[in-house]
Design a protein around this motif. Structure first.
Motif, PDB file in Angstrom:
ATOM      1  N   ASP A   1      -7.771  -6.840   2.692  1.00  0.00           N
ATOM      2  CA  ASP A   1      -9.142  -7.156   2.290  1.00  0.00           C
ATOM      3  C   ASP A   1      -9.166  -8.174   1.166  1.00  0.00           C
ATOM      4  OD1 ASP A   1     -11.916  -7.094   1.790  1.00  0.00           O
ATOM      5  OD2 ASP A   1     -11.714  -5.375   0.454  1.00  0.00           O
ATOM      6  N   GLU A   2      -8.355  -7.976   0.161  1.00  0.00           N
ATOM      7  CA  GLU A   2      -8.401  -8.827  -1.027  1.00  0.00           C
ATOM      8  C   GLU A   2      -7.862 -10.234  -0.765  1.00  0.00           C
ATOM      9  OE1 GLU A   2      -7.891  -5.281  -4.392  1.00  0.00           O
ATOM     10  OE2 GLU A   2      -6.197  -6.569  -3.889  1.00  0.00           O
ATOM     11  N   ARG A   3      -6.815 -10.342   0.062  1.00  0.00           N
ATOM     12  CA  ARG A   3      -6.142 -11.633   0.217  1.00  0.00           C
ATOM     13  C   ARG A   3      -6.234 -12.225   1.618  1.00  0.00           C
ATOM     14  NH1 ARG A   3      -0.298 -10.070  -2.545  1.00  0.00           N
ATOM     15  NH2 ARG A   3      -1.119  -8.837  -4.298  1.00  0.00           N
ATOM     16  N   GLY A   4      -6.602 -11.415   2.602  1.00  0.00           N
ATOM     17  CA  GLY A   4      -6.574 -11.864   3.982  1.00  0.00           C
ATOM     18  C   GLY A   4      -5.266 -11.466   4.638  1.00  0.00           C
ATOM     19  N   PHE A   5      -5.347 -11.070   5.894  1.00  0.00           N
ATOM     20  CA  PHE A   5      -4.181 -10.542   6.613  1.00  0.00           C
ATOM     21  C   PHE A   5      -2.997 -11.504   6.580  1.00  0.00           C
ATOM     22  CE2 PHE A   5      -1.854 -10.365  10.681  1.00  0.00           C
ATOM     23  CZ  PHE A   5      -1.337  -9.074  10.600  1.00  0.00           C
ATOM     24  N   GLN A   6      -3.235 -12.773   6.851  1.00  0.00           N
ATOM     25  CA  GLN A   6      -2.131 -13.715   6.962  1.00  0.00           C
ATOM     26  C   GLN A   6      -1.538 -14.099   5.615  1.00  0.00           C
ATOM     27  OE1 GLN A   6      -2.061 -16.859   9.744  1.00  0.00           O
ATOM     28  NE2 GLN A   6      -3.583 -15.976  11.115  1.00  0.00           N
ATOM     29  N   SER A   7      -2.224 -13.759   4.536  1.00  0.00           N
ATOM     30  CA  SER A   7      -1.713 -14.078   3.198  1.00  0.00           C
ATOM     31  C   SER A   7      -0.952 -12.920   2.572  1.00  0.00           C
ATOM     32  CB  SER A   7      -2.872 -14.487   2.280  1.00  0.00           C
ATOM     33  OG  SER A   7      -3.507 -15.650   2.757  1.00  0.00           O
ATOM     34  N   VAL A   8      -0.808 -11.829   3.306  1.00  0.00           N
ATOM     35  CA  VAL A   8      -0.113 -10.649   2.792  1.00  0.00           C
ATOM     36  C   VAL A   8       1.181 -10.453   3.568  1.00  0.00           C
ATOM     37  CG1 VAL A   8      -0.228  -8.141   2.512  1.00  0.00           C
ATOM     38  CG2 VAL A   8      -2.267  -9.539   2.115  1.00  0.00           C
ATOM     39  N   SER A   9       2.268 -10.243   2.860  1.00  0.00           N
ATOM     40  CA  SER A   9       3.565  -9.999   3.496  1.00  0.00           C
ATOM     41  C   SER A   9       3.912  -8.518   3.404  1.00  0.00           C
ATOM     42  CB  SER A   9       4.662 -10.814   2.807  1.00  0.00           C
ATOM     43  OG  SER A   9       4.871 -10.331   1.482  1.00  0.00           O
ATOM     44  N   THR A  10       4.886  -8.101   4.185  1.00  0.00           N
ATOM     45  CA  THR A  10       5.341  -6.713   4.081  1.00  0.00           C
ATOM     46  C   THR A  10       5.964  -6.452   2.712  1.00  0.00           C
ATOM     47  OG1 THR A  10       7.435  -7.347   5.162  1.00  0.00           O
ATOM     48  CG2 THR A  10       5.703  -6.387   6.550  1.00  0.00           C
ATOM     49  N   ASP A  11       6.530  -7.484   2.096  1.00  0.00           N
ATOM     50  CA  ASP A  11       7.050  -7.327   0.729  1.00  0.00           C
ATOM     51  C   ASP A  11       5.918  -7.003  -0.233  1.00  0.00           C
ATOM     52  OD1 ASP A  11       9.684  -7.758   1.435  1.00  0.00           O
ATOM     53  OD2 ASP A  11       9.625  -9.910   1.008  1.00  0.00           O
ATOM     54  N   ASP A  12       4.750  -7.654  -0.057  1.00  0.00           N
ATOM     55  CA  ASP A  12       3.596  -7.361  -0.907  1.00  0.00           C
ATOM     56  C   ASP A  12       3.182  -5.900  -0.764  1.00  0.00           C
ATOM     57  OD1 ASP A  12       3.382 -10.038  -1.757  1.00  0.00           O
ATOM     58  OD2 ASP A  12       2.108 -10.559  -0.044  1.00  0.00           O
ATOM     59  N   ILE A  13       3.164  -5.429   0.482  1.00  0.00           N
ATOM     60  CA  ILE A  13       2.770  -4.043   0.737  1.00  0.00           C
ATOM     61  C   ILE A  13       3.804  -3.092   0.142  1.00  0.00           C
ATOM     62  CG2 ILE A  13       2.276  -2.332   2.528  1.00  0.00           C
ATOM     63  CD1 ILE A  13       1.425  -4.748   4.317  1.00  0.00           C
ATOM     64  N   GLY A  14       5.073  -3.429   0.309  1.00  0.00           N
ATOM     65  CA  GLY A  14       6.121  -2.601  -0.265  1.00  0.00           C
ATOM     66  C   GLY A  14       6.007  -2.524  -1.781  1.00  0.00           C
ATOM     67  N   GLU A  15       5.779  -3.652  -2.416  1.00  0.00           N
ATOM     68  CA  GLU A  15       5.635  -3.663  -3.877  1.00  0.00           C
ATOM     69  C   GLU A  15       4.460  -2.801  -4.313  1.00  0.00           C
ATOM     70  OE1 GLU A  15       4.954  -6.900  -7.533  1.00  0.00           O
ATOM     71  OE2 GLU A  15       5.153  -7.573  -5.452  1.00  0.00           O
ATOM     72  N   ALA A  16       3.351  -2.864  -3.555  1.00  0.00           N
ATOM     73  CA  ALA A  16       2.163  -2.085  -3.913  1.00  0.00           C
ATOM     74  C   ALA A  16       2.385  -0.583  -3.782  1.00  0.00           C
ATOM     75  CB  ALA A  16       0.990  -2.505  -3.034  1.00  0.00           C
ATOM     76  N   THR A  17       3.364  -0.194  -2.977  1.00  0.00           N
ATOM     77  CA  THR A  17       3.640   1.239  -2.782  1.00  0.00           C
ATOM     78  C   THR A  17       4.930   1.674  -3.464  1.00  0.00           C
ATOM     79  OG1 THR A  17       4.699   0.722  -0.658  1.00  0.00           O
ATOM     80  CG2 THR A  17       2.378   1.361  -0.613  1.00  0.00           C
ATOM     81  N   GLY A  18       5.486   0.785  -4.298  1.00  0.00           N
ATOM     82  CA  GLY A  18       6.681   1.138  -5.041  1.00  0.00           C
ATOM     83  C   GLY A  18       7.931   1.217  -4.205  1.00  0.00           C
ATOM     84  N   THR A  19       7.962   0.421  -3.130  1.00  0.00           N
ATOM     85  CA  THR A  19       9.146   0.410  -2.268  1.00  0.00           C
ATOM     86  C   THR A  19       9.452  -1.035  -1.870  1.00  0.00           C
ATOM     87  OG1 THR A  19      10.112   1.363  -0.266  1.00  0.00           O
ATOM     88  CG2 THR A  19       7.774   0.787  -0.172  1.00  0.00           C
ATOM     89  N   THR A  20      10.225  -1.223  -0.830  1.00  0.00           N
ATOM     90  CA  THR A  20      10.579  -2.571  -0.382  1.00  0.00           C
ATOM     91  C   THR A  20       9.885  -2.898   0.929  1.00  0.00           C
ATOM     92  OG1 THR A  20      12.510  -1.781   0.836  1.00  0.00           O
ATOM     93  CG2 THR A  20      12.834  -2.405  -1.475  1.00  0.00           C
TER      94      THR A  20
END
Length: 398
Positions: A227-246
């Protein structure tokens, strides 16, 4: 002085080429989405080469900034030039019909701009709402500052609501309907006793609340980031960082980033559908059904504001099968509202009903996602008042 060779015509650069490029880019971004449009696509649409386009813009991000800035500047100019509230509503209704895609450029595409640019644009939008608020203060001095702010943003939302659908009317009727809807919101009293309901809207809900699993935590983080950045601007690394993982650990729970988006949209549909069913089951009259739909949607939007962003801006990123299914779910949901609204006021024009319902949903969507508005403890009741006024205006106008 350079002269043309004998037998060859000179080609003059059109004086409005930059404006034509901006207009073409805006149309393409609205139709396909920013990430699905290339510089070559924009250049071809105005009959120039990509290198010629770079004479005017540093690149596609600069072009997007010019598109969105131009849209907001035109809206601001309309508000600033209006001598009074009624003039603003009439002029804006006309110009909204002329520029149907304007709102979607801010809501969906501006997320791809750098944060500094987005913040500047947010301030510009705030200034527009502030100007509308000043016009409201002249027309309705009894409004509190907080109610004036909510009303101003709601008026702006109504006028921009036609950006998210393709339902249309004959030109004059379309303009008149938008004016009437905007006027209803602008003059709606706020703070009346709330209609009794069994459940009050709860606090914003994260999907992690539904199950204390890592999978749900990943899904929740992905929804927020998409929502904040757009689907194509988000990587799995970004998601991992947000959840305290890789990033790679995300694949333990979802085969791909696209599967995360699919899961989010499906979950949202399930949540909204169950809330809708509960509301309609409790109703014993058409009007109670309409009230229940409105209350259930307000609660859904308050609890799932990031998911609202996905439904507004990211359905095009779904695989074809899931995209068609999600859009059909949206159409069916709108059709349900129209059917219930027709039961309240039989004979209502279907296109007008769709436009009205879309205006109501847009007011709710924007309010729960706009700064201080979303923090109002009485927001659900105030949105219910605004939404009811819009819907019953339609039901009584047949």
């Amino acid at each position: 002085m350079r002269t043309a060779e004998p037998g060859r015509a000179t080609t003059r650069r059109p004086p409005d080429r930059k404006a034509r490029i901006v207009a073409a880019a805006g149309d393409l971004f609205c139709e396909r989405g920013y990430h699905n449009v290339s510089v070559a696509d924009v250049a071809a649409s105005v009959g120039v080469t990509a290198p010629a386009l770079y004479r005017h813009f540093q690149g596609k991000p600069d072009l997007l900034l010019q598109v969105v800035t131009g849209v907001i500047e035109r809206i601001a100019a309309t508000a600033q030039a209006a001598p009074d509230l009624d003039s603003y509503l009439r002029t804006s209704a006309t110009r909204s019909v002329d520029r149907r895609g304007a709102a979607i450029l801010w809501q969906r595409e501006a997320r791809h701009l750098p944060e500094a640019s987005r913040e500047e644009l947010r301030r510009a939008l705030g200034d527009i709402a502030g100007r509308v608020g000043a016009l409201l203060k002249d027309a309705r001095p009894e409004l509190s500052p907080a109610d004036r702010e909510l009303t101003a943003w709601s008026v702006v939302s109504v006028l921009g609501s036609i950006s998210g659908h393709r339902t249309s009317l004959p030109r004059r009727r379309f303009e008149q309907l938008l004016y009437e809807l905007g006027s209803v919101v602008a003059h709606q009293p706020l703070g009346s006793p709330a209609t009794a309901v069994d459940d009050e809207p709860g606090p914003p809900q994260s999907y992690a609340d539904l199950a204390g699993s890592r999978r749900e935590e990943v899904l929740n983080a992905a929804i927020r980031l998409f929502d904040e950045r757009g689907f194509q601007s988000v990587s799995t690394d970004d998601i991992g960082e947000a959840t305290g993982t890789t990033g790679p650990s995300i694949y333990k729970h979802f085969p791909s980033k696209t599967d995360l988006l699919v899961a989010a949209v499906l979950r949202g549909g399930e949540q909204r559908r169950s809330a809708t069913e509960r509301a309609l089951t409790r109703a014993s009259t058409p009007q109670e059904s309409l009230y229940g739909l409105l209350r259930s949607y307000i609660e859904f939007a308050q609890r799932h504001s990031h998911l609202i962003g996905l439904l507004i801006g990211e359905l095009d990123q779904l695989p074809e099968k899931e995209r068609k299914s999600a859009r059909q779910v949206q159409r069916d949901y709108l059709a349900l509202w129209v059917r219930v609204l027709d039961e309240v006021g039989p004979g209502l024009d279907t296109a007008e009903a769709r436009i009205t319902v879309s205006a109501v949903l847009t007011v709710v969507d924007n309010a729960v996602r706009t700064g201080r508005l979303g923090e109002r403890p009485d927001l659900a009741d105030r949105l219910f008042e605004i939404g009811t006024a819009l819907l019953l205006r339609s039901g009584s106008s047949s």
